[in-house]
Design a protein around this motif. Structure first.
Motif: not given
Lengths: 95, 317
Positions: A22-23, A26, A55-56, A72, B15-19, B60-64
């Motif tokens: 869910n980051s 952000y 950052d994908n 992002h 690992l999603n963006g937004g980390h 938040y967590t970036a992990w899937n």
């Protein structure tokens, strides 16, 4: 970006985060000083930028590179530095 | 599954963006390369470090992937415990069929591996758990403010080995972790670098699919710690491999070999460039390029050559 924080009655038990990844909600795009601009006509779809973006933030549409996700992208410039055909320019961000 | 970018872009990113890793940090790329190399369901353990702190800032967590953090020193023990629990639950039929072949992966920085987590890593390797341990080596405690670790190379300026009139930075050489790990006679260990993604992903795939404890040592340039611009890490890691500062090594079933650029250098098909090329672009080695400290570059070159010749010898060149 700033939202009202949940109280203890609304939080999941143990403070767990129930949604994976869910980051995404952000937005780190506000960190950016330089913004990558892609010339899609020059792009040869080697997809190296997708592999090396931390950052994908390389958008892929129908198997092809389709610019950056500015929500992002932190503007690190890795994609522009490694692009073999120099299709990505780093332009100073204007607010 | 073939490791091609055309296939990989259609898969879910681990690992999603937004980390909140630094802009341009290679560690998320390392995570992507390791976890996307196979399609197994995976459970991730994370030692304290940049990756743990910056990817899981509450709420938040970036992990899937299922993910756990315990403490700085015990990621290997935590992940080996998860593996043992998975086996025990499998035996009594409590694990669903699609999760039967789950893989267990630990991520830790060099602080959590070389120094603080060494005994728990050694224990997990000795017990022979079916897990992969990935150490991303940025050569210092970067998250807490750039202190020296036992992975910091000679001559580096850190906050605990500061430069001054009497000091040229760290005076000791790096710990040779790969040999320490290999001395446990595990089935697979390798060192790799994210710039050569094919080499890195092939090694990750092999490490994940190998039965038993496996280990990957990843080169990870640090933007604030090494005082480098945010867009140079790919070039810099390439230089590190070409100077033999960071050879690409594989240890499989008791046999050592070299891969990628390192193999070409050992065979004489690619020139070995002086270590100066690697040092000169980094702020942490800037003080070495003065008249007073010039001799340190020779010390570093000797240190690099010694380690390179050692591994070249092991690989039979």
């Amino acid at each position: 970006m700033t939202e009202t924080k949940k109280g203890w009655k609304d939080l999941p038990i143990g403070g767990n985060i129930l949604e994976a990844g869910n980051s995404q909600h952000y937005f780190t795009g506000t960190w950016r000083t330089y913004k990558p601009i892609t010339d899609l006509d020059k792009c040869i779809n080697c997809l190296q930028c997708w592999m090396f973006c931390p950052d994908n933030s390389i958008v892929i549409k129908d198997g092809k590179m389709d610019g950056q996700d500015y929500d992002h992208c932190k503007g690190c410039g890795v994609c522009a530095a490694i692009c073999p055909v120099k299709a990505i320019d780093m332009i100073k961000e204007e607010k | 599954m073939a490791l091609t970018l055309k296939d990989l872009i259609n898969k879910q990113i681990p690992l999603n963006g937004g980390h909140r890793m630094c802009g341009g940090c290679p560690v998320p790329v390392i995570v992507k390369q390791v976890l996307m190399s196979t399609d197994h369901p995976k459970i991730i353990g994370n030692a304290t470090g940049c990756l743990e702190v910056a990817t899981t800032i509450y709420p938040y967590t970036a992990w899937n992937h299922p993910w756990i953090h315990n403490a700085f020193e015990n990621v290997a023990a935590t992940v080996s415990g998860i593996e043992a629990a998975h086996n025990a639950l499998s035996r009594i039929g409590e694990v669903p069929e699609h999760n039967k072949d789950a893989k267990f992966i630990a991520f830790a920085g060099d602080g959590g591996t070389y120094d603080i987590g060494l005994q728990s890593l050694s224990g997990a390797l000795e017990r022979g758990h079916n897990m992969l341990y990935v150490c991303y080596d940025n050569e210092g405690y970067m998250n807490t403010g750039i202190q020296r670790s036992s992975a910091t190379p000679i001559g580096a300026n850190t906050t605990t080995t500061p430069i001054g009139s009497e000091s040229y930075g760290k005076t000791q050489s790096r710990k040779d972790l790969l040999s320490i790990v290999a001395a446990h006679h595990i089935p697979y260990a390798a060192s790799t670098s994210p710039h050569n993604w094919m080499d890195a992903m092939k090694k990750s795939k092999k490490a994940i699919e190998t039965q038993g404890p496996t280990f990957l040592l990843y080169f990870a340039p640090c933007i604030p710690g090494w005082k480098i611009p945010s867009d140079v890490w790919k070039k810099l890691s390439e230089t590190a491999v070409k100077t033999c500062f960071w050879p690409l090594i594989e240890f499989e079933d008791g046999k050592w070999s070299l891969t990628g650029e390192s193999k070409l250098i050992a065979e004489g098909k690619m020139p070995k460039i002086p270590v100066e090329e690697f040092l000169k672009s980094q702020g942490r080695f800037k003080h070495l390029f003065t008249d007073k400290n010039k001799h340190v570059i020779e010390i570093i070159q000797k240190d690099v050559d010694k380690s390179w010749n050692y591994y070249k010898g092991l690989a039979g060149y």
